[in-house]
Design an enzyme around this catalytic site. Structure first.
Site, PDB file in Angstrom:
ATOM      1  N   LYS A  80       0.860  -1.189   0.000  1.00 27.50           N
ATOM      2  CA  LYS A  80       0.000   0.000   0.000  1.00 27.50           C
ATOM      3  C   LYS A  80       0.891   1.232   0.000  1.00 27.50           C
ATOM      4  CE  LYS A  80      -4.402   0.489   2.323  1.00 27.50           C
ATOM      5  NZ  LYS A  80      -5.012   0.434   3.636  1.00 27.50           N
TER       6      LYS A  80
HETATM    7  C1  E4P Z   1      -8.353   1.285   3.524  1.00 26.03           C
HETATM    8  O1  E4P Z   1      -7.560   0.507   3.060  1.00 26.03           O
HETATM    9  C2  E4P Z   1      -8.231   1.891   4.855  1.00 26.03           C
HETATM   10  O2  E4P Z   1      -7.567   0.993   5.717  1.00 26.03           O
HETATM   11  C3  E4P Z   1      -9.551   2.160   5.507  1.00 26.03           C
HETATM   12  O3  E4P Z   1     -10.636   1.790   4.726  1.00 26.03           O
HETATM   13  C4  E4P Z   1      -9.653   3.474   6.192  1.00 26.03           C
HETATM   14  O4  E4P Z   1     -10.930   3.599   6.742  1.00 26.03           O
HETATM   15  P1  E4P Z   1     -11.293   4.627   7.923  1.00 26.03           P
HETATM   16  O5  E4P Z   1     -11.637   5.926   7.310  1.00 26.03           O
HETATM   17  O6  E4P Z   1     -12.470   3.991   8.586  1.00 26.03           O
HETATM   18  O7  E4P Z   1     -10.085   4.692   8.820  1.00 26.03           O
END
Ligand code: E4P
Length: 222
Positions: A85
């Protein structure tokens, strides 16, 4: 539509994997820091990768291109199903391109517009992650990013997968599915909510009550 679980919780991943409900996992530094405690986060990632066959996103914490590539290469060695990522940054796009040429899959995270998704796809990302809930939180229509990205990717036959992230509730899942997002990554509580309907509970209570009446009548007749 594929479902990923947005968590580093081994307990939740184990349950969802056994039920055959998930096609992959997304983690981020916040989720890993919550789960890892005193453990090495790489060990947690290794364990997660052994629980699911599908892609497991693991995020770099470096912010310059060379360091992101080094960190990405190192994360990719944890298991074959690791997807690196990378945050949506100028240097991030260089890292995505370099990792892609080495055959390392990437998921570009923290996307908040369809044009960021297009840029990430051009750089060679395997997945782009628009954050729906965080856009809703600031008064924008998060789902519009998914809608626009779907049209753009279809117009140009872009194979990068649209991964709807920052999902907050079941309605987000329905809308992302209707638009045609390739993947939705769900927090465990949202996945569990997808199973629920009050009429299911009421119906089951009624069936069991009627069955118990039948059993009681049968016993009384003996
Ligand atoms: C995506 O890969 C992220 O880990 C995640 O969806 C972030 O979500 P949040 O806004 O609930 O922290």
């Amino acid at each position: 539509m594929k479902f990923f679980l947005d968590t580093a919780s081994l307990k939740d991943i184990s349950w969802a994997a056994q039920a055959g409900l998930i096609d992959g996992i997304t983690t981020n530094p916040s989720l890993l820091s919550k789960q890892a405690g005193d453990l090495d986060p790489r060990d947690v990632l290794k364990e997660i990768c052994s629980l699911v066959e599908g892609p497991v996103s693991a995020e770099v914490v470096a912010v310059d291109a060379d360091a992101m590539v080094r960190e990405g290469q190192s994360l990719a060695k944890i298991a074959d199903n690791i997807v690196v990522k990378i945050p949506m940054l100028e240097d991030g796009m260089i890292a995505v391109r370099r990792l892609a040429t080495e055959g390392i899959r990437t998921n570009v995270t923290l996307c908040f517009s369809s044009v960021q998704c297009l840029i990430a796809a051009k750089a060679g990302a395997s997945y782009v992650s628009p954050f729906i809930g965080r856009l809703d939180d600031v008064g924008q229509e998060g789902m519009d990013v998914i809608r626009e990205a779907r049209v753009i990717f279809d117009n140009y036959s872009i194979e990068t997968e649209i991964l709807a992230a920052s999902i907050r509730h079941p309605r987000h899942v329905v809308e992302a599915a209707m638009i045609g997002a390739d993947v939705a990554t769900l927090p465990p509580d949202v996945l569990k909510k997808l199973l629920l309907h009050p009429l299911t509970d009421r119906g089951l209570d009624q069936f069991l009550a009627d069955w118990n009446k039948l059993v009681a009548r049968a016993k009384a007749a003996v």
